[in-house]
Design a protein around this motif. Structure first.
Motif, PDB file in Angstrom:
ATOM      1  N   ILE A   1      26.730  40.027  15.811  1.00  0.00           N
ATOM      2  CA  ILE A   1      27.186  40.399  17.154  1.00  0.00           C
ATOM      3  C   ILE A   1      26.173  39.929  18.202  1.00  0.00           C
ATOM      4  O   ILE A   1      26.546  39.429  19.269  1.00  0.00           O
ATOM      5  N   ALA A   2      24.888  40.072  17.887  1.00  0.00           N
ATOM      6  CA  ALA A   2      23.852  39.629  18.817  1.00  0.00           C
ATOM      7  C   ALA A   2      23.943  38.124  19.065  1.00  0.00           C
ATOM      8  O   ALA A   2      23.772  37.654  20.206  1.00  0.00           O
ATOM      9  N   TYR A   3      24.202  37.358  18.016  1.00  0.00           N
ATOM     10  CA  TYR A   3      24.334  35.906  18.178  1.00  0.00           C
ATOM     11  C   TYR A   3      25.609  35.518  18.926  1.00  0.00           C
ATOM     12  O   TYR A   3      25.708  34.422  19.482  1.00  0.00           O
ATOM     13  N   ALA A   4      26.596  36.399  18.944  1.00  0.00           N
ATOM     14  CA  ALA A   4      27.863  36.082  19.603  1.00  0.00           C
ATOM     15  C   ALA A   4      27.857  36.414  21.089  1.00  0.00           C
ATOM     16  O   ALA A   4      28.613  35.827  21.869  1.00  0.00           O
ATOM     17  N   VAL A   5      27.046  37.365  21.494  1.00  0.00           N
ATOM     18  CA  VAL A   5      27.034  37.817  22.891  1.00  0.00           C
ATOM     19  C   VAL A   5      26.140  36.908  23.730  1.00  0.00           C
ATOM     20  O   VAL A   5      25.013  36.603  23.352  1.00  0.00           O
TER      21      VAL A   5
ATOM     22  N   VAL B   1      23.004  32.251  21.859  1.00  0.00           N
ATOM     23  CA  VAL B   1      24.373  32.202  21.356  1.00  0.00           C
ATOM     24  C   VAL B   1      24.525  31.137  20.270  1.00  0.00           C
ATOM     25  O   VAL B   1      24.177  29.968  20.475  1.00  0.00           O
ATOM     26  N   ASP B   2      25.033  31.560  19.114  1.00  0.00           N
ATOM     27  CA  ASP B   2      25.273  30.665  17.977  1.00  0.00           C
ATOM     28  C   ASP B   2      26.440  31.249  17.184  1.00  0.00           C
ATOM     29  O   ASP B   2      26.247  32.059  16.273  1.00  0.00           O
ATOM     30  N   LEU B   3      27.655  30.839  17.546  1.00  0.00           N
ATOM     31  CA  LEU B   3      28.850  31.408  16.921  1.00  0.00           C
ATOM     32  C   LEU B   3      28.964  31.035  15.446  1.00  0.00           C
ATOM     33  O   LEU B   3      29.447  31.839  14.635  1.00  0.00           O
ATOM     34  N   ASP B   4      28.528  29.844  15.079  1.00  0.00           N
ATOM     35  CA  ASP B   4      28.572  29.448  13.661  1.00  0.00           C
ATOM     36  C   ASP B   4      27.669  30.353  12.830  1.00  0.00           C
ATOM     37  O   ASP B   4      28.057  30.806  11.738  1.00  0.00           O
ATOM     38  N   LYS B   5      26.479  30.602  13.324  1.00  0.00           N
ATOM     39  CA  LYS B   5      25.563  31.484  12.611  1.00  0.00           C
ATOM     40  C   LYS B   5      26.123  32.900  12.541  1.00  0.00           C
ATOM     41  O   LYS B   5      25.996  33.596  11.522  1.00  0.00           O
ATOM     42  N   ALA B   6      26.756  33.333  13.622  1.00  0.00           N
ATOM     43  CA  ALA B   6      27.350  34.667  13.658  1.00  0.00           C
ATOM     44  C   ALA B   6      28.451  34.801  12.607  1.00  0.00           C
ATOM     45  O   ALA B   6      28.512  35.798  11.873  1.00  0.00           O
ATOM     46  N   ARG B   7      29.310  33.794  12.491  1.00  0.00           N
ATOM     47  CA  ARG B   7      30.384  33.835  11.494  1.00  0.00           C
ATOM     48  C   ARG B   7      29.808  33.828  10.083  1.00  0.00           C
ATOM     49  O   ARG B   7      30.323  34.526   9.191  1.00  0.00           O
TER      50      ARG B   7
ATOM     51  N   LYS C   1      35.906  35.795  18.748  1.00  0.00           N
ATOM     52  CA  LYS C   1      35.561  34.452  18.277  1.00  0.00           C
ATOM     53  C   LYS C   1      34.878  34.478  16.914  1.00  0.00           C
ATOM     54  O   LYS C   1      34.823  33.457  16.230  1.00  0.00           O
ATOM     55  N   ILE C   2      34.355  35.641  16.516  1.00  0.00           N
ATOM     56  CA  ILE C   2      33.726  35.737  15.188  1.00  0.00           C
ATOM     57  C   ILE C   2      34.507  36.705  14.289  1.00  0.00           C
ATOM     58  O   ILE C   2      33.978  37.218  13.308  1.00  0.00           O
ATOM     59  N   GLY C   3      35.756  36.942  14.650  1.00  0.00           N
ATOM     60  CA  GLY C   3      36.636  37.721  13.783  1.00  0.00           C
ATOM     61  C   GLY C   3      36.600  39.215  13.982  1.00  0.00           C
ATOM     62  O   GLY C   3      37.116  39.965  13.145  1.00  0.00           O
ATOM     63  N   ILE C   4      36.029  39.691  15.080  1.00  0.00           N
ATOM     64  CA  ILE C   4      35.970  41.124  15.333  1.00  0.00           C
ATOM     65  C   ILE C   4      36.979  41.483  16.420  1.00  0.00           C
ATOM     66  O   ILE C   4      36.899  40.989  17.551  1.00  0.00           O
ATOM     67  N   GLU C   5      37.928  42.317  16.068  1.00  0.00           N
ATOM     68  CA  GLU C   5      38.905  42.807  17.030  1.00  0.00           C
ATOM     69  C   GLU C   5      38.350  44.085  17.668  1.00  0.00           C
ATOM     70  O   GLU C   5      38.135  45.086  16.996  1.00  0.00           O
ATOM     71  N   VAL C   6      38.136  44.027  18.954  1.00  0.00           N
ATOM     72  CA  VAL C   6      37.494  45.132  19.662  1.00  0.00           C
ATOM     73  C   VAL C   6      38.521  45.885  20.498  1.00  0.00           C
ATOM     74  O   VAL C   6      39.295  45.292  21.243  1.00  0.00           O
ATOM     75  N   THR C   7      38.503  47.204  20.364  1.00  0.00           N
ATOM     76  CA  THR C   7      39.279  48.080  21.238  1.00  0.00           C
ATOM     77  C   THR C   7      38.333  48.727  22.229  1.00  0.00           C
ATOM     78  O   THR C   7      37.336  49.351  21.823  1.00  0.00           O
ATOM     79  N   VAL C   8      38.609  48.548  23.505  1.00  0.00           N
ATOM     80  CA  VAL C   8      37.781  49.162  24.546  1.00  0.00           C
ATOM     81  C   VAL C   8      38.308  50.566  24.811  1.00  0.00           C
ATOM     82  O   VAL C   8      39.472  50.743  25.185  1.00  0.00           O
TER      83      VAL C   8
END
Length: 518
Positions: A294-298, A335-341, A380-387
């Protein structure tokens, strides 16, 4: 007079004052606008801005601080620290009384410090206090189990309100005591009316122990949950002061109002950090690789530059970056989405997961806007977030303090010294059910406990810095929190107001010298 009548009266006074300045320095009403709803008014058992602002007007404290970080007399006219650092003696002023006329004695101060030690969310703040002697009515001797580099700072108004023992020492639970919402204090203002969710009306304490103070007759804290309505109230003169303003649009909008002044002064001791907290006890978030993903995605830079329009500064760690204890080498998680996935797959979540994120209601740009950004970014990394929204601050605080969350946005203060404001979030012995701004992340690391406990007694700043540097590297790897930005707090106020608090605690400071100009 009811609050509603007072509000009408205040609005008329303010509107009139726009064209006809008040003719005298003393007297008058100050209307403070706030979006936050306090659960009660006793800062001895509750942290936060909503409680802190009224609490520091109702209750006096042993010391107060000026804008240069120097302690000043308040209920204690003088103080001494022993050579070994294991005791501090407070010499109280004579003749000070509570709002009900009872004298303030050393017994009240001792009771209050111990009450705060045992029941305040900041467990580390007074943890070294072992016993307190009261050899006479004006002398308080605080005995410590170890040196405490932040003790004098902890005796400030926002952190150490002095309670009347004869009211609060009756054996009832301090956290739910009925006097928390109808307090008797000794500060410059007395509670006149508290309408939860609407207003707090404070009137002048005619027997305040500091001669010639307070200057104002009345302070009204108006709770205006809708930020647009709050700004209109400031523009129209229906409110005179808006502290802890952090939204870029709010700041820029009120900067254009001729009768208002805007300042960023008065927040040096706060050290406010906006962050995303993880409930590490959740099966979904107990694996550090998920938190790191999550840290790498934000994108912290996008949040501060785009969402906050450049008024916020990035914050990379648990200690505010303006502090001499901040470690510049802390990992940034660019930010590194590949690493996050990849991290999500390693943790067994290649197919993704669902998470809920909460946020504090009120400061939309810093909280809700970022939460909604997380919804799109983490997808983008497969996490569906509900606010998940909360109708008010107490609801949000109940969820987070009760550990009933997965992710939550939060704003947490450093409070001048890491011992006071930082330790509480990361010490494993401060995981406290039902206590907001404790270790609500349920984070536990034995080495972190060792480092923080050592830093809490180390009087040498260089050695403390070394301890905090190692601590920051560990928590940056463990990621119980993803730190986003330092809040750009500002205060907007009517230009005719004099002596607006600009010390290290800002409006969490007694407003006994605030007055309307000639």
């Amino acid at each position: 007079m009811s609050y509603f009548m007072r509000a009408v009266k205040a609005a008329v006074l303010c509107a009139t004052a726009l064209t006809a300045p008040i003719a005298h320095a003393d007297g008058g009403t100050l209307v403070i606008a706030s979006t936050q709803v306090p659960r009660h008014l006793n800062g001895s058992v509750q942290s936060g801005l909503a409680t802190g602002l009224p609490s520091t007007q109702i209750f006096a404290s042993p010391l107060r601080y000026d804008e240069t970080w120097e302690p000043q007399p308040y209920l204690a006219e003088s103080w001494e620290t022993s050579e070994d650092g294991l005791s501090v003696t407070l010499n109280l002023v004579e003749g000070a009384t509570f709002h009900d006329g009872q004298p303030i004695t050393s017994e009240d101060v001792a009771f209050s410090i111990m009450n705060t030690r045992d029941h305040h969310p900041f467990k580390s703040m007074f943890a070294p206090v072992e016993t307190i002697d009261t050899p006479d009515a004006q002398t308080v001797v605080i005995h410590l189990s170890q040196p405490h580099p932040a003790l004098l700072l902890a005796l400030s108004p926002a952190l150490a309100p002095v309670l009347p023992k004869h009211v609060f020492g009756d054996g009832q639970d301090p956290k739910s005591h009925p006097a928390n919402s109808a307090p008797v204090g000794s500060g410059p203002f007395m509670l006149d009316e508290f309408t939860p969710g609407e207003a707090i009306v404070l009137k002048k304490n005619p027997n305040f122990f500091m001669e010639g103070r307070p200057k104002l007759d009345e302070i009204i804290v108006r709770i205006i949950k809708d930020s647009s309505a709050l700004l209109i109230a400031m523009e129209n003169g229906e409110a005179d002061m808006y502290p802890f303003m952090a939204g870029s649009q709010e700041i820029r909008r009120l900067e254009k109002v001729d009768h208002l002044a805007i300042t960023s002064e008065g927040y040096a001791g706060i050290g406010p950090i906006n962050w995303l907290a993880f409930n590490t006890a959740s099966p979904k978030l107990s694996d550090v690789r998920v938190r790191q993903a999550i840290a790498y995605a934000v994108d912290r830079g996008f949040i501060t530059k785009a969402l906050h329009r450049g008024v916020s500064k990035p914050q990379r760690g648990p200690i505010i970056e303006s502090s001499p204890f901040f470690d510049e080498t802390i990992p940034e998680y660019k930010v590194d989405l590949d690493k996050a996935r990849a991290l999500m797959a390693e943790a067994g979540f290649a197919d993704g997961m669902e998470l809920t994120v909460d946020y504090i209601p009120g400061p939309k740009e810093q909280q809700q806007t970022v939460a909604e950004y997380l919804k799109s970014q983490l997808k983008k990394i497969g996490i569906e977030v509900t606010v998940r929204a909360a109708p008010d601050f107490p609801t949000w605080a109940g969820r987070v303090g009760g550990h009933d969350f997965e992710l939550t946005m939060d704003v947490v203060f450093n409070w001048g010294d890491p011992v006071i404001g930082v330790h509480r979030t990361y010490l494993s012995d401060n995981i406290r059910q039902g206590v907001i701004w404790s270790n609500t992340q349920s984070y536990s690391n034995a080495r972190v406990d060792e480092l923080l406990n050592a830093a809490a007694v180390e009087m040498d700043e260089a050695k403390r810095a070394e301890l905090y540097a190692e601590f920051q590297q560990i928590v940056a790897t463990d990621v119980p929190v993803y730190w986003i930005n330092a809040l750009p707090y500002h205060t907007a106020y009517d230009k005719r107001l004099q002596n607006v608090p600009n010390g290290i605690w800002g409006t969490l400071h007694p407003m006994d010298m605030v007055s309307w100009g000639e």
